[in-house]
Design a protein around this motif. Structure first.
Motif, short mmCIF file in Angstrom:
data_model
loop_
_atom_site.label_atom_id
_atom_site.label_comp_id
_atom_site.label_asym_id
_atom_site.label_seq_id
_atom_site.Cartn_x
_atom_site.Cartn_y
_atom_site.Cartn_z
N THR A 100 3.13 9.94 3.89
CA THR A 100 3.45 11.13 3.12
C THR A 100 4.92 11.51 3.28
OG1 THR A 100 1.19 11.94 3.41
CG2 THR A 100 2.85 13.55 2.73
N VAL A 101 5.39 11.55 4.52
CA VAL A 101 6.79 11.89 4.77
C VAL A 101 7.71 10.82 4.17
CG1 VAL A 101 8.53 12.25 6.58
CG2 VAL A 101 6.24 13.21 6.83
N ASN A 102 7.33 9.57 4.31
CA ASN A 102 8.12 8.46 3.77
C ASN A 102 8.22 8.55 2.25
OD1 ASN A 102 9.59 6.15 3.86
ND2 ASN A 102 7.94 4.84 4.55
N MET A 103 7.12 8.86 1.60
CA MET A 103 7.14 8.99 0.14
C MET A 103 7.95 10.20 -0.31
SD MET A 103 5.56 6.65 -1.68
CE MET A 103 6.52 5.51 -0.74
N LEU A 104 7.88 11.30 0.45
CA LEU A 104 8.69 12.47 0.11
C LEU A 104 10.18 12.16 0.24
CD1 LEU A 104 6.68 15.40 1.73
CD2 LEU A 104 7.10 15.02 -0.69
N ILE A 105 10.56 11.46 1.29
CA ILE A 105 11.97 11.07 1.45
C ILE A 105 12.38 10.17 0.30
CG2 ILE A 105 13.55 9.71 2.88
CD1 ILE A 105 11.99 10.71 5.32
N SER A 106 11.53 9.23 -0.04
CA SER A 106 11.84 8.29 -1.12
C SER A 106 11.95 9.00 -2.46
CB SER A 106 10.77 7.21 -1.18
OG SER A 106 11.02 6.31 -2.21
N LEU A 107 11.05 9.93 -2.71
CA LEU A 107 11.01 10.61 -4.01
C LEU A 107 12.14 11.62 -4.15
CD1 LEU A 107 9.30 10.92 -6.61
CD2 LEU A 107 8.09 12.75 -5.46
N THR B 139 -0.40 4.45 -4.92
CA THR B 139 -0.66 3.18 -4.24
C THR B 139 -0.33 3.28 -2.75
OG1 THR B 139 1.55 2.34 -4.76
CG2 THR B 139 -0.19 1.83 -6.32
N ALA B 140 0.72 4.03 -2.41
CA ALA B 140 1.07 4.20 -1.00
C ALA B 140 -0.02 4.97 -0.26
CB ALA B 140 2.41 4.91 -0.87
N PHE B 141 -0.53 6.03 -0.88
CA PHE B 141 -1.60 6.81 -0.24
C PHE B 141 -2.88 5.99 -0.11
CE2 PHE B 141 0.45 10.99 -1.59
CZ PHE B 141 1.05 11.14 -0.35
N ALA B 142 -3.22 5.23 -1.15
CA ALA B 142 -4.42 4.39 -1.08
C ALA B 142 -4.28 3.34 0.00
CB ALA B 142 -4.67 3.73 -2.45
N ALA B 143 -3.09 2.74 0.11
CA ALA B 143 -2.86 1.74 1.16
C ALA B 143 -2.93 2.36 2.54
CB ALA B 143 -1.49 1.08 0.95
N ALA B 144 -2.39 3.58 2.70
CA ALA B 144 -2.44 4.26 3.99
C ALA B 144 -3.88 4.61 4.36
CB ALA B 144 -1.58 5.51 3.97
N LEU B 145 -4.67 5.03 3.38
CA LEU B 145 -6.08 5.34 3.66
C LEU B 145 -6.86 4.09 4.04
CD1 LEU B 145 -6.86 7.99 0.89
CD2 LEU B 145 -6.82 8.35 3.37
N LEU B 146 -6.57 2.98 3.36
CA LEU B 146 -7.22 1.72 3.73
C LEU B 146 -6.79 1.28 5.14
CD1 LEU B 146 -6.97 -0.25 0.38
CD2 LEU B 146 -9.06 0.54 1.50
N GLY B 147 -5.52 1.49 5.46
CA GLY B 147 -5.04 1.17 6.80
C GLY B 147 -5.69 2.05 7.86
N GLU B 148 -5.85 3.34 7.55
CA GLU B 148 -6.53 4.24 8.49
C GLU B 148 -7.99 3.82 8.70
OE1 GLU B 148 -5.54 6.72 10.35
OE2 GLU B 148 -3.57 7.22 9.58
N GLY B 149 -8.64 3.41 7.61
CA GLY B 149 -10.02 2.93 7.73
C GLY B 149 -10.12 1.67 8.57
N ALA B 150 -9.20 0.74 8.34
CA ALA B 150 -9.20 -0.50 9.13
C ALA B 150 -8.91 -0.21 10.59
CB ALA B 150 -8.16 -1.48 8.56
N MET B 151 -8.02 0.74 10.83
CA MET B 151 -7.71 1.11 12.21
C MET B 151 -8.93 1.71 12.88
SD MET B 151 -4.66 3.64 13.58
CE MET B 151 -3.68 3.23 12.18
#
Length: 193
Positions: free
Chosen positions: A84-91, A103-115
């Protein structure tokens, strides 16, 4: 005798609820997000644009910083907050594309699930599974968005696939360099886990 059902779980009404993240953890996440964006930008500028070498190095450094950050702040949802912070800085600061946010949020949620499935953020394998799945999902989902926008000319998307693959090789190598950096930071006493 006080009725605990009124105040919930025996807590007194004036007792503050403990915060999930401490202030130092939030500061660490913000610093790592800014450092990841800044180093990625500097590598791209120093390398003369987006060529395969800078793409590989940029992803390697980014993934290394994410691994170190997750070892520094070992809590669930840290990867999502970092994204979230990374996307805010980028945007806001770098004029990034709005289409990459879902896509970044979906990837982060998938990463959190895998973790979570691999033992949580406190386990070594959990951190690497979360970062690996998140990086892979981000690359695949961004290719999917590119395909949606260029569906009339899919040959354009196929031209981008080798560059995304090179970027993921850098991300995959970043998992190993992240483990090495974490080991060195433990010896230095910067990471205590």
């Amino acid at each position: 005798m006080m009725n605990t059902a009124v105040f919930g779980e025996g807590r007194l009404p004036d007792t503050p609820r403990p915060r999930y993240w401490a202030a130092r953890e939030l500061v660490a996440i913000g610093i790592f997000a800014a450092a990841a964006k800044l180093t990625s930008l500097l590598i791209a500028l120093a390398g003369g644009g987006m060529n395969p070498a800078t793409l590989l190095l940029k992803n390697l450094v980014f993934t290394t910083l994410v691994v170190v950050m997750l070892y520094k702040v070992r809590k669930q949802w840290t990867l999502l907050l970092f994204t979230t912070v990374n996307m805010l800085i980028s945007l806001i600061l770098l004029g990034g594309s709005v289409t990459l946010i879902p896509t970044a949020f979906a990837a982060a949620l998938l990463g959190e699930g895998a973790m979570r499935l691999a033992g949580g953020p406190k386990s070594r394998f959990g951190v690497f599974a979360g970062v690996g799945v998140s990086d892979f999902a981000a690359k695949v989902l961004s290719l999917g968005v590119s395909f949606l926008f260029a569906r009339e000319t899919p040959a354009l998307v196929w031209m981008v696939v080798p560059f995304v693959a090179i970027g993921y090789i850098g991300s995959f190598a970043g998992l190993f360099t992240g483990a090495r950096v974490v080991k060195e930071l433990r010896h230095a006493g910067i990471i205590q886990s």
